[in-house]
Design a protein around this motif. Structure first.
Motif, PDB file in Angstrom:
ATOM      1  N   VAL A  55      38.731  56.482  39.214  1.00 28.97           N
ATOM      2  CA  VAL A  55      39.994  55.733  39.187  1.00 28.97           C
ATOM      3  C   VAL A  55      39.973  54.746  40.349  1.00 28.97           C
ATOM      4  O   VAL A  55      39.937  55.145  41.512  1.00 28.97           O
ATOM      5  N   SER A  56      39.974  53.446  40.036  1.00 27.88           N
ATOM      6  CA  SER A  56      39.930  52.408  41.069  1.00 27.88           C
ATOM      7  C   SER A  56      41.294  51.767  41.241  1.00 27.88           C
ATOM      8  O   SER A  56      41.900  51.325  40.263  1.00 27.88           O
ATOM      9  N   LEU A  57      41.766  51.713  42.499  1.00 24.71           N
ATOM     10  CA  LEU A  57      43.007  51.029  42.841  1.00 24.71           C
ATOM     11  C   LEU A  57      42.631  49.752  43.566  1.00 24.71           C
ATOM     12  O   LEU A  57      41.970  49.790  44.603  1.00 24.71           O
ATOM     13  N   ILE A  58      43.054  48.602  43.022  1.00 29.85           N
ATOM     14  CA  ILE A  58      42.487  47.323  43.450  1.00 29.85           C
ATOM     15  C   ILE A  58      43.558  46.369  43.969  1.00 29.85           C
ATOM     16  O   ILE A  58      44.594  46.170  43.335  1.00 29.85           O
ATOM     17  N   LEU A  59      43.270  45.801  45.137  1.00 33.31           N
ATOM     18  CA  LEU A  59      44.079  44.716  45.696  1.00 33.31           C
ATOM     19  C   LEU A  59      43.271  43.448  45.478  1.00 33.31           C
ATOM     20  O   LEU A  59      42.219  43.256  46.081  1.00 33.31           O
ATOM     21  N   SER A  60      43.739  42.590  44.586  1.00 31.15           N
ATOM     22  CA  SER A  60      42.933  41.452  44.141  1.00 31.15           C
ATOM     23  C   SER A  60      42.955  40.288  45.122  1.00 31.15           C
ATOM     24  O   SER A  60      44.023  39.877  45.585  1.00 31.15           O
ATOM     25  N   ASP A  61      41.775  39.734  45.399  1.00 33.75           N
ATOM     26  CA  ASP A  61      41.681  38.517  46.221  1.00 33.75           C
ATOM     27  C   ASP A  61      40.935  37.423  45.454  1.00 33.75           C
ATOM     28  O   ASP A  61      40.337  36.536  46.051  1.00 33.75           O
ATOM     29  N   VAL A  62      40.982  37.506  44.126  1.00 28.60           N
ATOM     30  CA  VAL A  62      40.258  36.541  43.297  1.00 28.60           C
ATOM     31  C   VAL A  62      41.213  35.955  42.256  1.00 28.60           C
ATOM     32  O   VAL A  62      42.035  36.669  41.678  1.00 28.60           O
ATOM     33  N   ILE A  63      41.104  34.652  42.024  1.00 32.28           N
ATOM     34  CA  ILE A  63      41.949  33.955  41.055  1.00 32.28           C
ATOM     35  C   ILE A  63      41.843  34.599  39.675  1.00 32.28           C
ATOM     36  O   ILE A  63      40.746  34.823  39.164  1.00 32.28           O
ATOM     37  N   GLY A  64      42.999  34.906  39.080  1.00 34.35           N
ATOM     38  CA  GLY A  64      43.032  35.497  37.743  1.00 34.35           C
ATOM     39  C   GLY A  64      42.795  36.991  37.702  1.00 34.35           C
ATOM     40  O   GLY A  64      42.845  37.608  36.644  1.00 34.35           O
ATOM     41  N   ASP A  65      42.514  37.611  38.845  1.00 31.56           N
ATOM     42  CA  ASP A  65      42.304  39.059  38.973  1.00 31.56           C
ATOM     43  C   ASP A  65      41.238  39.629  38.029  1.00 31.56           C
ATOM     44  O   ASP A  65      41.440  40.673  37.395  1.00 31.56           O
ATOM     45  N   PRO A  66      40.066  38.966  37.915  1.00 36.12           N
ATOM     46  CA  PRO A  66      39.026  39.516  37.026  1.00 36.12           C
ATOM     47  C   PRO A  66      38.374  40.747  37.655  1.00 36.12           C
ATOM     48  O   PRO A  66      37.822  40.677  38.753  1.00 36.12           O
ATOM     49  N   LEU A  67      38.433  41.860  36.951  1.00 27.76           N
ATOM     50  CA  LEU A  67      37.968  43.139  37.515  1.00 27.76           C
ATOM     51  C   LEU A  67      36.488  43.121  37.898  1.00 27.76           C
ATOM     52  O   LEU A  67      36.077  43.785  38.841  1.00 27.76           O
ATOM     53  N   ASP A  68      35.691  42.364  37.157  1.00 29.98           N
ATOM     54  CA  ASP A  68      34.250  42.391  37.434  1.00 29.98           C
ATOM     55  C   ASP A  68      33.840  41.440  38.554  1.00 29.98           C
ATOM     56  O   ASP A  68      32.676  41.388  38.931  1.00 29.98           O
TER      57      ASP A  68
END
Length: 505
Positions: free
Chosen positions: A207-220
């Motif tokens: 289970v990954s909890l992610i704070l996005s720092d990328v445009i569009g929040d692409p998981l990969d």
């Protein structure tokens, strides 16, 4: 309050909503004692045997502190890779809530000085790899991911050496490669990125909890996607290396790995044991800033959370937008100059491929009225093509270029209505650092260039040397630098344009 105070308040408000501890507490719960369940945003994950935690990124220390508080004795063991010196910095800043308690079950490894992979980050990556490889089907692995995770999880595919991979990344960055392009190359050459960590942890539940720092929040792409199926192949990596003229200048080890890499990415069905959940993003931060701006009496609009492109082109876009707003304040927005600026804006937005800047947005600007204070907010991440060897960061350079653009527009008379407005532009990195400096970014106004000349400072000379930090440090005693200290979070950059009519005496 001054425009500067308002801008700083909005920036801090945006940061507050994506700080790790409140985010984790909103999203993560543990319920039941006999057979406990981990609840993440309403999804339930049974803790059958052992619960482990790993993490990497600039915001992960605060995330881990909050997670351990929630998990308590159910947490068996954890390992996190965080930026060098972050514990001491947070301690010094009195941010105790972002630090682990004494006798924590989570091991902290600090590395990646100046956001570059190093031997300490590699040591942490190896420890995380070994933990993942030892998991069983009854184990649960909680993965905390934030921006900066790529540099903090270096595990080059043998025989590539860390130094070789680092040198290649530096060369790409200096030639203007976007963060997405850097991450595609990094993960192609990595054991853990591009879904590698998730594959090593199989058959455990991840289970990954992610704070996005990328445009569009692409998981990969976020932190090079260690727990997400990669949508990129070795061909994508080769295309990027060709684009920046590096394909025929590679170490033998990199050539060997690329030639033996699978031509197709791992199939998504091989990730059925993984759940990736976005907890915070630039969009969330901008919405909070907009809400606060409206509370301060501004007509507030979010331009886009996907501003990207070369810093000079983005500065031009912001300058034209400011000029258009000033025409509106002078009730001149419907004339030929207004039409020309609108056309230029749309053309630039199309070139930069920025979603969100469209005719409807420009129509909304037309209806704001001449005396209403306006706040335009945007987020994303620009790129700087290095020409000189000065010191700075993309936010400081963007602010300096906007200041120069507004000065030139005023000097040519192209936007005389600027004189009827008070204007402030702010650009800042939400992690509190902009390049290898203690500044998060900078403020500017149309008066900046003229005032700098009075101090003997030539803005264009500093820009030619990519030396924005030195300029802002010397100009008016550093008053225009945005200095927040480490924030413990990271959701890319935030820009704010604040404009209000000058009061007539």
């Amino acid at each position: 309050m001054s425009l500067r105070e308002h801008a700083l308040s909005l920036f801090c408000g945006a940061l507050g909503t994506v700080r790790p501890a409140p985010m984790l507490r909103r999203a993560l719960k543990l319920q039941g004692d006999g057979c406990p369940q981990l609840l993440v945003k309403g999804q339930a994950f049974p803790v059958k045997r052992h619960l482990y935690l790993v993490g990497f990124g600039k915001a992960v220390l605060g995330m881990a502190a909050a997670a351990e508080e929630i998990l308590g004795d159910h947490l068996t063991r954890g390992i996190i890779n965080v930026p060098l010196g972050i514990q001491e910095s947070l301690q010094r800043a009195g941010m105790q809530e972002m630090l682990l308690k004494p006798h924590s079950r989570i091991q902290v490894i600090e590395g990646a000085k100046n956001n570059l992979p190093d031997a300490e980050a590699l040591k942490g990556a190896v420890a995380i790899q070994e933990l993942a490889e030892g998991l069983t089907a009854d184990d649960l692995l909680l993965v905390l991911i934030s921006g900066g995770g790529s540099a903090l999880l270096p595990a080059p595919i043998p025989p590539i050496l860390l130094e070789e991979k680092e040198k290649l990344t530096k060369m790409l960055a200096s030639r203007g490669a976007a963060i997405q392009e850097l991450n595609i190359v990094r993960k192609t050459l990595s054991v853990l990125k591009g879904g590698g960590l998730a594959q090593l942890a199989h058959p455990a539940r991840v289970v990954s909890l992610i704070l996005s720092d990328v445009i569009g929040d692409p998981l990969d792409i976020i932190a090079s996607g260690p727990t997400a199926a990669s949508s990129h192949s070795v061909q994508d990596c080769l295309h990027i290396l060709t684009k920046y003229n590096l394909l025929h200048n590679l170490p033998k080890s990199v050539e060997m790995v690329l030639s033996s890499s699978p031509t197709k990415p791992t199939a998504p069905e091989n990730y059925s044991h993984v759940s990736n959940i976005i907890l915070g993003s630039n969009t969330l931060a901008l919405e909070e800033a907009r809400r606060q701006a409206e509370g301060l009496g501004y007509a507030a609009l979010v331009l886009s959370a996907a501003v990207r492109g070369e810093v000079g082109r983005v500065a031009t876009l912001y300058c034209q937008l400011i000029q258009l707003l000033c025409l509106g304040f002078a009730s001149l927005g419907e004339g030929p100059l207004g039409d020309e600026l609108r056309g230029n804006l749309l053309q630039l937005a199309a070139e930069l491929q920025i979603p969100g800047l469209h005719l409807e947005f420009l129509q909304a600007l037309r209806g704001l009225g001449p005396n209403r204070a306006v706040c335009i907010l945007a987020g994303g991440e620009t790129t700087v093509q290095l020409q000189g060897n000065g010191k700075g960061g993309r936010n400081q350079e963007l602010a300096l270029r906007v200041g120069l653009g507004l000065h030139k527009a005023q000097a040519t008379g192209a936007s005389s209505p600027q004189g009827r407005c008070e204007i402030l532009f702010l650009s800042g990195g939400t992690d509190g650092q902009d390049g290898p400096t203690e500044a998060a970014g900078a403020f500017c106004s149309p008066e900046l260039v003229a005032e700098a000349l009075q101090e003997g400072l030539d803005v264009e000379a500093f820009l030619r040397n990519n030396d924005s930090y030195t300029f802002f440090s010397q100009f008016q005693g550093g008053h225009h630098l945005l200095v927040t200290g480490l924030t413990g979070t990271n959701v890319m950059d935030i820009q704010a344009i604040l404009i209000r009519a000058l009061e007539r005496s």
